[in-house]
Scaffold this active site. Structure first.
Site, short mmCIF file in Angstrom:
data_model
loop_
_atom_site.label_atom_id
_atom_site.label_comp_id
_atom_site.label_asym_id
_atom_site.label_seq_id
_atom_site.Cartn_x
_atom_site.Cartn_y
_atom_site.Cartn_z
N LYS A 34 -9.86 1.00 -0.20
CA LYS A 34 -8.80 1.53 -1.09
C LYS A 34 -7.73 0.45 -1.30
O LYS A 34 -7.76 -0.59 -0.62
CB LYS A 34 -8.17 2.76 -0.44
N TYR A 252 19.93 -19.43 -0.22
CA TYR A 252 20.86 -18.36 -0.58
C TYR A 252 21.61 -17.84 0.66
O TYR A 252 21.01 -17.65 1.72
CB TYR A 252 20.09 -17.17 -1.17
N MET A 300 12.46 -16.04 -4.60
CA MET A 300 11.40 -15.40 -5.38
C MET A 300 10.16 -16.28 -5.51
O MET A 300 9.03 -15.80 -5.39
CB MET A 300 11.92 -15.03 -6.78
C1 LIG Z 1 -6.91 4.26 5.14
C2 LIG Z 1 -7.72 5.23 5.93
C3 LIG Z 1 -8.62 4.79 6.90
C4 LIG Z 1 -8.70 3.34 7.36
O1 LIG Z 1 -7.62 3.08 8.22
P1 LIG Z 1 -7.41 1.67 8.95
O2 LIG Z 1 -6.25 1.90 9.84
O3 LIG Z 1 -7.11 0.68 7.88
O4 LIG Z 1 -8.67 1.38 9.65
C5 LIG Z 1 -9.43 5.72 7.51
N1 LIG Z 1 -9.35 7.03 7.20
C6 LIG Z 1 -8.46 7.50 6.29
C7 LIG Z 1 -8.40 8.94 5.99
C8 LIG Z 1 -7.61 6.62 5.64
O5 LIG Z 1 -6.73 7.10 4.74
#
Ligand SMILES: *Cc1c(COP(=O)(O)O)cnc(C)c1O
Length: 356
Positions: A34, A252, A300
Site C-alpha cells: 500500500k 535559516y 526546501m
Molecule cells: C499496513 C498493514 C500491515 C503491514 O504493517 P507493517 O507494520 O508495515 O508490517 C499489515 N496489516 C494491516 C492491516 C496493515 O494495515
C-alpha cells in the site's frame, strides 16, 4: 535531468526480505505494498515480487485496480475493504479479496447485486480499536455473511496495536482474544513486528510491510541485526562547498554556530524532496563514503553538512542520505518519526530508479 538526487532501488533486496518473512509463515505471506509500495512504487514492487510472493495487500480498491491494470495476477487483499457499493462489483469481477470490518459493508454487498463470488476476511477488533467488529458481534456477522450466496469467508483477521513495543503483554492479549473466538475459519494477524516476534501456529496469512523494505519493525533490533537489507538508497551530491570561520552560523534561523573553522558542503536535497525538516544538526549524512554531521536547518532544496573531515570531497561528490551506509531508522529516530513516514513522504520530485 541534471540533478543527481534520486532513490535507487535494489529489487533483489526486496525479494530477499520477502523470503525472510516468508520463512516464518505457516502458510501464506502477502506483501503489503500500500501507499505506493511504502514510497518505492506500487507496480514496480509488485513486478519485483511477482512469482515469489503468495499475494499482495493494499489499503483500498484503487490500489488494487492499479495492480490489476498493470497485469498483476496474484491474489490481492484490500485491507480496508469496500468503501462504496461499486467497490464490490470491481472486487467480484477482478478476484480481489475484501476485508469486512463493519456491518455497513455487508449492506453495500447486498446493494451491489453481485453475480459472482467475493472472498472476504472478517476483521475483528481485538484491542487496536481502529477497524473491526467486536468479538461478540462475530456470530451475527458470520450469519449475515452466510446468507449472501456471493460471499465466501476465507479468514478472520485482526491487527496488533503494540507488536513493535518491548512490553509484549498487550500483544499477547490480542493474540489470545483472536484465538478464543469460536470459529473454524483460519486466522491472520501478524504485521512485520508480529512476524519478528513470532507468528501464530494457526496463521493462514501473515502480512509483512515495513520489513520488506529493509527497515526494522521493532525498536530493540536494527534491520541489519534482523538480516534485512535496505531496498532504497536515497542519493544526491554536493553542489557547493566553502569554509566558514569559527563563530559564523549556517542556515535559516542561525541555529548552528561553528565552534572552529569548518568546511561546509551543500547537498542538493531538502524537505521538498521528503528529507525530514526536523532532522537536527548532527544527523549523519554520508559524503564520499564518510559519515558527516548535518549542520543548520534543512531547507526546501538543500541541506548543509560539515565536511571538514573529508578533504577530498568537492562539488559532485556522492552523498547518501539513507540506504547502505546510513540506516533509515537512525534518521527517523533523530527526526522524531518512523522509517514508514520517511519512505511515504519522499516526494514525486525524486526519481525512483532501478539500481544497476
Ligand atoms: C499496513 C498493514 C500491515 C503491514 O504493517 P507493517 O507494520 O508495515 O508490517 C499489515 N496489516 C494491516 C492491516 C496493515 O494495515
Amino acid at each position: 535531468m541534471t540533478r543527481a538526487t534520486r532513490a535507487l532501488l535494489r529489487w533483489q533486496n526486496l525479494r530477499h526480505n520477502y523470503s525472510l518473512a516468508k520463512k516464518s509463515a505457516p502458510n501464506d505471506a502477502y506483501a503489503v505494498i500500500k501507499a505506493d509500495g511504502y514510497g518505492h512504487g506500487l507496480v514496480p514492487c509488485a513486478h519485483a515480487l511477482s512469482g515469489l510472493a503468495d499475494g499482495f495487500a493494499v489499503a483500498f480498491i484503487d490500489e488494487a485496480e492499479r495492480l490489476r491494470s498493470a497485469g498483476i495476477e496474484e491474489p490481492i487483499l484490500v485491507l480496508e475493504g469496500a468503501h462504496h457499493v461499486e467497490d464490490w462489483a470491481y472486487a467480484a469481477a477482478n478476484a480481489i479479496q475484501l476485508v469486512v470490518h463493519h456491518p455497513s459493508q455487508l449492506d453495500d454487498a447486498l446493494r451491489a447485486d453481485l453475480t459472482s463470488e467475493v472472498n472476504i476476511c472478517l476483521k475483528v477488533n481485538t484491542g487496536m480499536n481502529r477497524l473491526g467488529v467486536m468479538p461478540d458481534q462475530v456470530p451475527d456477522m458470520l450469519e449475515r455473511i452466510g446468507q449472501n450466496p456471493h460471499l465466501t469467508l476465507i479468514r478472520m483477521m485482526s491487527h496488533y496495536a503494540t507488536a513493535d513495543e518491548q512490553d509484549t503483554a498487550f500483544y499477547q492479549e490480542q493474540k489470545q482474544r483472536l484465538k478464543s473466538i469460536p470459529s473454524s475459519v483460519p486466522l491472520s494477524i501478524s504485521n512485520s513486528a508480529g512476524i519478528v516476534r513470532g507468528v501464530l501456529d494457526e496463521e493462514d496469512l501473515i502480512r509483512p510491510g515495513i520489513m520488506l523494505y529493509g527497515s526494522s519493525p521493532i525498536a530493540e533490533q536494527s534491520a541489519q541485526e534482523l538480516g534485512l537489507k535496505p531496498v532504497m538508497s536515497l542519493q544526491s551530491e554536493l553542489i557547493s562547498e566553502h569554509w566558514v570561520k569559527a563563530g559564523e552560523t549556517v542556515g535559516y534561523g542561525q541555529t548552528w554556530v561553528a565552534d572552529k573553522d569548518t568546511r561546509i558542503g551543500v547537498v542538493a536535497i531538502g524537505y521538498g524532496d521528503g528529507y525530514p525538516r526536523h532532522a537536527p544538526s548532527g544527523t549523519p549524512v554520508s559524503v564520499a563514503g564518510v559519515r558527516c554531521p548535518l549542520v543548520g536547518r534543512v531547507s526546501m532544496d538543500m541541506i548543509t553538512v560539515d565536511i571538514t573531515q573529508v578533504p577530498d570531497a568537492t562539488v559532485s561528490s556522492p552523498v547518501e542520505l539513507w540506504g547502505d551506509s546510513i540506516d533509515i531508522d537512525e534518521i527517523a529516530h533523530l527526526a522524531g518519526t518512523i522509517g514508514y513516514e520517511l519512505y511515504c513522504r519522499l516526494t514525486s520530485r525524486v526519481p525512483r530508479k532501478e539500481w544497476s
